[in-house]
Design a protein around this motif. Structure first.
Motif, mmCIF file in Angstrom:
data_model
loop_
_atom_site.group_PDB
_atom_site.id
_atom_site.type_symbol
_atom_site.label_atom_id
_atom_site.label_comp_id
_atom_site.label_asym_id
_atom_site.label_seq_id
_atom_site.Cartn_x
_atom_site.Cartn_y
_atom_site.Cartn_z
ATOM 1 N N ALA B 8 1.484 11.731 52.004
ATOM 2 C CA ALA B 8 0.594 12.892 51.226
ATOM 3 C C ALA B 8 -0.768 11.801 50.877
ATOM 4 C CB ALA B 8 1.295 13.879 50.768
ATOM 5 N N SER B 9 -1.734 12.951 51.026
ATOM 6 C CA SER B 9 -2.909 12.612 50.499
ATOM 7 C C SER B 9 -3.349 14.156 50.217
ATOM 8 C CB SER B 9 -3.878 11.421 51.134
ATOM 9 O OG SER B 9 -5.060 11.139 50.365
ATOM 10 N N ILE B 10 -3.744 14.622 49.628
ATOM 11 C CA ILE B 10 -4.673 15.545 49.117
ATOM 12 C C ILE B 10 -5.058 16.240 48.291
ATOM 13 C CG2 ILE B 10 -2.375 16.981 50.666
ATOM 14 C CD1 ILE B 10 -0.380 17.240 48.137
ATOM 15 N N ARG B 11 -5.929 16.834 48.147
ATOM 16 C CA ARG B 11 -6.857 17.574 47.906
ATOM 17 C C ARG B 11 -7.132 19.278 47.711
ATOM 18 N NH1 ARG B 11 -10.487 16.000 43.600
ATOM 19 N NH2 ARG B 11 -12.278 17.845 43.541
ATOM 20 N N LEU B 12 -7.040 19.830 46.462
ATOM 21 C CA LEU B 12 -6.784 21.002 46.130
ATOM 22 C C LEU B 12 -7.943 21.518 44.993
ATOM 23 C CD1 LEU B 12 -3.924 23.441 47.310
ATOM 24 C CD2 LEU B 12 -5.338 24.117 44.795
ATOM 25 N N GLU B 13 -8.437 22.210 45.278
ATOM 26 C CA GLU B 13 -9.807 22.912 43.780
ATOM 27 C C GLU B 13 -9.492 23.547 43.902
ATOM 28 O OE1 GLU B 13 -13.102 20.735 42.776
ATOM 29 O OE2 GLU B 13 -13.594 20.091 45.173
ATOM 30 N N ARG B 14 -9.217 24.721 42.586
ATOM 31 C CA ARG B 14 -9.059 25.518 41.997
ATOM 32 C C ARG B 14 -10.027 25.569 40.720
ATOM 33 N NH1 ARG B 14 -3.298 26.800 40.522
ATOM 34 N NH2 ARG B 14 -2.954 27.419 42.679
ATOM 35 N N GLY B 57 -7.378 15.911 52.797
ATOM 36 C CA GLY B 57 -6.129 15.432 53.305
ATOM 37 C C GLY B 57 -5.536 15.503 53.795
ATOM 38 N N ASN B 58 -4.151 14.745 54.473
ATOM 39 C CA ASN B 58 -3.283 14.751 54.938
ATOM 40 C C ASN B 58 -1.819 15.454 54.366
ATOM 41 O OD1 ASN B 58 -2.538 12.115 55.542
ATOM 42 N ND2 ASN B 58 -5.031 12.433 56.129
ATOM 43 N N VAL B 59 -0.705 14.920 55.205
ATOM 44 C CA VAL B 59 0.267 15.072 55.038
ATOM 45 C C VAL B 59 1.332 15.088 55.779
ATOM 46 C CG1 VAL B 59 2.214 16.902 54.068
ATOM 47 C CG2 VAL B 59 0.056 17.427 53.430
ATOM 48 N N ARG B 60 2.300 13.739 55.750
ATOM 49 C CA ARG B 60 2.832 13.320 57.550
ATOM 50 C C ARG B 60 4.247 13.290 56.415
ATOM 51 N NH1 ARG B 60 1.998 7.673 59.256
ATOM 52 N NH2 ARG B 60 3.352 7.583 58.365
ATOM 53 N N GLY B 62 8.226 12.361 58.377
ATOM 54 C CA GLY B 62 8.501 11.490 59.316
ATOM 55 C C GLY B 62 7.913 11.066 60.351
ATOM 56 N N GLU B 63 7.482 11.704 61.565
ATOM 57 C CA GLU B 63 6.351 11.205 62.544
ATOM 58 C C GLU B 63 5.317 12.460 62.481
ATOM 59 O OE1 GLU B 63 6.837 8.389 64.751
ATOM 60 O OE2 GLU B 63 8.519 8.549 62.568
ATOM 61 N N ASP B 64 5.438 13.067 61.853
ATOM 62 C CA ASP B 64 5.075 14.438 62.514
ATOM 63 C C ASP B 64 3.609 14.619 60.888
ATOM 64 O OD1 ASP B 64 6.384 15.272 64.056
ATOM 65 O OD2 ASP B 64 7.779 16.315 63.259
ATOM 66 N N THR B 65 2.641 14.868 61.932
ATOM 67 C CA THR B 65 1.605 15.152 61.184
ATOM 68 C C THR B 65 1.759 17.078 60.075
ATOM 69 O OG1 THR B 65 -0.109 13.193 61.270
ATOM 70 C CG2 THR B 65 -1.168 15.449 60.173
ATOM 71 N N VAL B 66 1.711 18.069 59.082
ATOM 72 C CA VAL B 66 2.378 18.715 59.453
ATOM 73 C C VAL B 66 0.676 19.276 58.438
ATOM 74 C CG1 VAL B 66 4.775 18.810 59.421
ATOM 75 C CG2 VAL B 66 2.826 18.337 56.555
ATOM 76 N N ALA B 67 0.093 18.145 58.459
ATOM 77 C CA ALA B 67 -1.198 18.711 57.159
ATOM 78 C C ALA B 67 -2.537 17.918 57.719
ATOM 79 C CB ALA B 67 -0.867 19.645 56.223
ATOM 80 N N ASP B 68 -3.960 18.335 57.604
ATOM 81 C CA ASP B 68 -4.762 17.298 58.376
ATOM 82 C C ASP B 68 -6.108 18.183 58.668
ATOM 83 O OD1 ASP B 68 -6.754 15.683 58.637
ATOM 84 O OD2 ASP B 68 -5.399 14.598 59.410
ATOM 85 N N VAL B 69 -6.552 17.994 56.925
ATOM 86 C CA VAL B 69 -7.205 19.346 57.202
ATOM 87 C C VAL B 69 -8.883 19.341 58.167
ATOM 88 C CG1 VAL B 69 -9.272 20.277 56.154
ATOM 89 C CG2 VAL B 69 -7.082 20.184 55.226
ATOM 90 N N ASP B 70 -8.856 17.875 58.129
ATOM 91 C CA ASP B 70 -10.710 16.710 58.605
ATOM 92 C C ASP B 70 -10.516 17.156 60.398
ATOM 93 O OD1 ASP B 70 -11.878 16.086 56.914
ATOM 94 O OD2 ASP B 70 -10.608 14.177 57.225
ATOM 95 N N ALA B 71 -9.026 17.173 61.068
ATOM 96 C CA ALA B 71 -8.152 17.577 62.412
ATOM 97 C C ALA B 71 -7.579 18.909 62.676
ATOM 98 C CB ALA B 71 -7.425 16.560 63.080
ATOM 99 N N GLY B 72 -7.935 19.553 61.450
ATOM 100 C CA GLY B 72 -7.702 20.600 61.922
ATOM 101 C C GLY B 72 -6.427 21.407 62.191
ATOM 102 N N ILE B 73 -5.678 20.603 61.407
ATOM 103 C CA ILE B 73 -3.776 20.456 61.950
ATOM 104 C C ILE B 73 -3.491 21.868 60.139
ATOM 105 C CG2 ILE B 73 -1.566 19.801 62.152
ATOM 106 C CD1 ILE B 73 -3.013 17.390 63.196
ATOM 107 N N SER B 74 -2.328 22.429 60.211
ATOM 108 C CA SER B 74 -2.099 22.834 59.423
ATOM 109 C C SER B 74 -1.055 23.722 59.781
ATOM 110 C CB SER B 74 -2.795 24.620 58.855
ATOM 111 O OG SER B 74 -2.411 24.226 57.828
ATOM 112 N N VAL B 75 0.195 22.880 59.766
ATOM 113 C CA VAL B 75 1.937 23.739 60.409
ATOM 114 C C VAL B 75 1.934 24.136 59.524
ATOM 115 C CG1 VAL B 75 4.126 22.829 60.895
ATOM 116 C CG2 VAL B 75 2.596 21.864 61.747
#
Lengths: 283, 370
Positions: B8-14, B57-60, B62-75
């Motif tokens: 995972a490589s993520i950034r979240l701002e508040r 950022g993105n979170v993988r 196992g084999e699955d990308t469950v979050a990828d902000v650039d690719a618009g993936i958010s499981v």
């Protein structure tokens, strides 16, 4: 005493100190006086009704055509209104408790309006909205040939209007108390929002839903002001029990008292069926 | 990166807070996340479980990308296969233990009989020595706090999550129940090779349960490495405190380090350090001797402090220091462990002026995080 990890826990009731061993520390003695007066204010009028009742004529009074029609109409419309309150008010409570959009506070205040508004005003408002020349009423009449005022449907609408806040408020409170933590756990266990709602949210708020339903039903049964303004007082179609009591009082005190006692009995039944856990603030 | 159970490589701002973290875990690895309150640990777990949505950022898993902000993936959380065990057991109060544990497998579509069989064997596993059939029929309110947490662990494991998040799982337990729960966690998480992220405030939890430690501060990773390395050679005051060690920051010099106000702390180097580099001096509170009057002679490092607090710790007493009237701020929080008898002899109360002395041979100087 701390409970060690693997010791089976005693059932809760056994661990509570016995009531007669506990000293009151939060109840000043003077409070008994206003408390007893408050109780009497509620109980004495009902007792008065019992004393005034003409028991010999009771069967005859209660089985008059008008009385039976009114009782039946009351129960039917109250049931229909309560179902409407659940079907519409339930989701409204969920939105108020779980929604995240701005303006929810304002929305909540609007929902509380029928609680503080005199029912007659509510009835008038309904009349001007759905009445023959009202905004929606005219459209309904011209478009579909439907007129609502002074029909049984009007009774149901009036009752739903006044009873809705009772259901919404108690259900929203239950939803807030339950919080979203259990729902978050359910999600991490793989449950979809629909499954979580069914298997976790609804069972958790069931007591709140029950007490809200009972309160709404009771409010429907007692509804007078909005009904008589918006639906009128026609025997068999819009004359519910409270309306009949009011009309009877003009001509026949004994009949009015008999019908009032009938309403008291129904109210007591409603409370007895649903009160024990549900209005005593547990969870 | 291939074969990682979590990457995972993520950034979240508040407002007034930003989490900016890259974290991964190999299959079967347990990574402890340490950090002061408000450092972003819960936010990190929220993003990994899917309850929070990162800004980038993105979170993988196992084999699955469950979050990828650039690719618009958010499981959504329920399709991530990420389990969660929090401080509170949060067992569904209207269900039996069995129904609680079977909930996950049932949600995944497993037939009832099979789900309950799995639940029962998990309950037997987490509550050894108890009648599993009887426990399975109980409601949460009929179980002790420790039993509830054990069942909650079984429930989190039941769907066989690819990643298990443990959010201070021992923090709310009775002291009596903690050690047993800790060894249970070790057995079912670490020995069973369950990939997990463990948020904790306890060095002991990290040592017993984790292969690796990541230290978070203000939303960033400030330290990481094997558990042993991080806890024996802390580079930040927070980690030192968690590890129960004293830490003084400064710049390296020939004999040890100079603090920012010029005090020399003499110590030994494990590896030579260029002079002027940022460094920390680390020593154990048990290596500190305490005196009422300035000691003369051998100990090389003598620090004047004001006693801030006296904390009993088993058969020793921890004296916690604060700076004296015009003393340096790095004295804040330094600890000295003395025996009960020695503490009684000192007969001191908070506010008293004391001398802490520590031999140079007891002080390890190593590089600080830049």
């Amino acid at each position: 005493m701390s409970v060690t990890d693997d010791a089976p826990q005693a059932p809760r009731a056994e661990r509570k100190p016995d009531r007669r061993h506990v000293r009151d520390v939060a109840l000043p003695r003077w409070m008994w006086v206003p408390a007893v007066i408050a109780f009497l204010v509620i109980a004495l009028p009902v007792l008065g009704l019992l004393l005034e009742a003409d028991w010999a004529r009771m069967p005859e009074l209660l089985t008059s055509e008008a009385a039976l029609a009114a009782l039946r109409l009351s129960l039917e419309t109250a049931a229909a209104s309560t179902v409407l309150c659940i079907v519409l008010g339930g989701p409204l409570a969920a939105v108020l408790a779980r929604g995240r959009m701005p303006g929810l506070r304002t929305l909540r205040s609007v929902v509380l309006l029928p609680l503080v508004l005199p029912p007659v005003v509510g009835g008038l408002a309904l009349l001007y909205l759905v009445g023959a020349r009202g905004l929606v009423g005219e459209a309904l009449r011209l478009g579909f040939g439907i007129t609502i005022p002074f029909t049984t449907a009007a009774v149901i609408i009036a009752q739903t209007f006044v009873a809705m806040p009772f259901l919404v408020v108690s259900l929203e409170g239950a939803l807030r108390t339950a919080g979203e933590r259990y729902e978050a756990v359910a999600a991490t266990l793989g449950a979809s929002p629909a499954l979580t709602f069914r298997r976790v949210t609804v069972p958790l708020v069931l007591p709140g839903l029950m007490s809200g339903t009972v309160l709404a039903f009771a409010r429907c049964l007692g509804e007078f002001g909005a009904t008589i303004t918006f639906a009128g007082n026609l025997q068999g179609t819009t004359q519910t029990l409270p309306l009949l009591v009011y009309v009877q009082r003009e001509t026949d005190d004994a009949g009015a008292i008999a019908l009032s006692l009938l309403l008291v009995v129904v109210a007591i039944l409603v409370i007895a069926v649903a009160r024990p856990r549900n209005t005593e603030g547990i969870r | 990166m291939t074969g990682a159970a979590l990457a995972a490589s993520i950034r979240l701002e508040r407002p007034a807070f930003a989490l900016d973290v890259a974290i991964d875990a190999a299959p079967g690895e347990v990574v402890a996340v340490l950090g002061p309150n408000g450092s972003g640990k819960s936010t990190l777990l929220g993003v990994l479980s899917g309850l929070l949505v990162p800004d980038s950022g993105n979170v993988r898993i196992g084999e699955d990308t469950v979050a990828d902000v650039d690719a618009g993936i958010s499981v959504p959380p329920h399709r991530r296969g990420v389990g969660l065990l929090a401080q509170q057991a949060l067992l569904f109060p209207h269900m039996t233990a069995l129904a609680n544990v079977a909930f996950g497998p049932r949600a995944a579509g497993m037939p009832k009989r099979e789900a309950e069989a799995r639940a029962l064997s998990l309950i037997a596993d987490v509550l050894p020595g108890l009648d599993a059939d009887e426990m399975a029929r109980r409601r949460p309110s009929q179980m002790s706090g420790g039993q509830q947490q054990r069942v909650a662990l079984a429930r989190a494991l039941a769907p066989r999550p690819g990643l298990l998040l443990l959010d201070e799982p021992l923090a709310a337990l009775d002291v009596d129940a903690t050690p047993a729960m800790r060894s249970l966690l070790r057995r079912v998480i670490r020995d069973a090779k369950q990939t997990a992220l463990l948020v904790t405030h306890s060095a002991l939890d990290a040592l017993v349960l984790a292969d690796r430690v990541v230290v978070l501060d203000s939303g960033r990773i400030v330290e990481q490495g094997t558990t042993r390395e991080v806890l024996t050679k802390p580079r930040t005051p927070f980690t030192a405190r968690i590890a129960g060690l004293d830490l003084v920051p400064g710049t390296a010099c020939a004999d040890g380090l100079h603090t920012h106000d010029g005090t020399l702390i003499s110590g030994r180097f494990d590896d030579p350090l260029p002079e002027g580099d940022a460094a920390v001096a680390v020593f154990a509170p048990s290596a500190v001797s305490v005196f009422r009057d300035r000691p003369a002679g051998s100990p090389r490092n003598v620090l004047q402090v004001r006693l801030a607090a006296v904390e009993p710790q088993g058969d020793t007493v921890r004296l916690r220091a604060s700076p004296p009237a015009d003393g340096a701020d790095w004295l804040e929080g330094l600890a000295a462990d003395v025996t009960l008898a020695a503490a009684a002899d000192l007969a001191v109360e908070p506010g008293a002026e004391l001398w802490f002395a520590v031999k140079a041979t007891e002080v390890a100087v190593h590089p600080a995080t830049s």
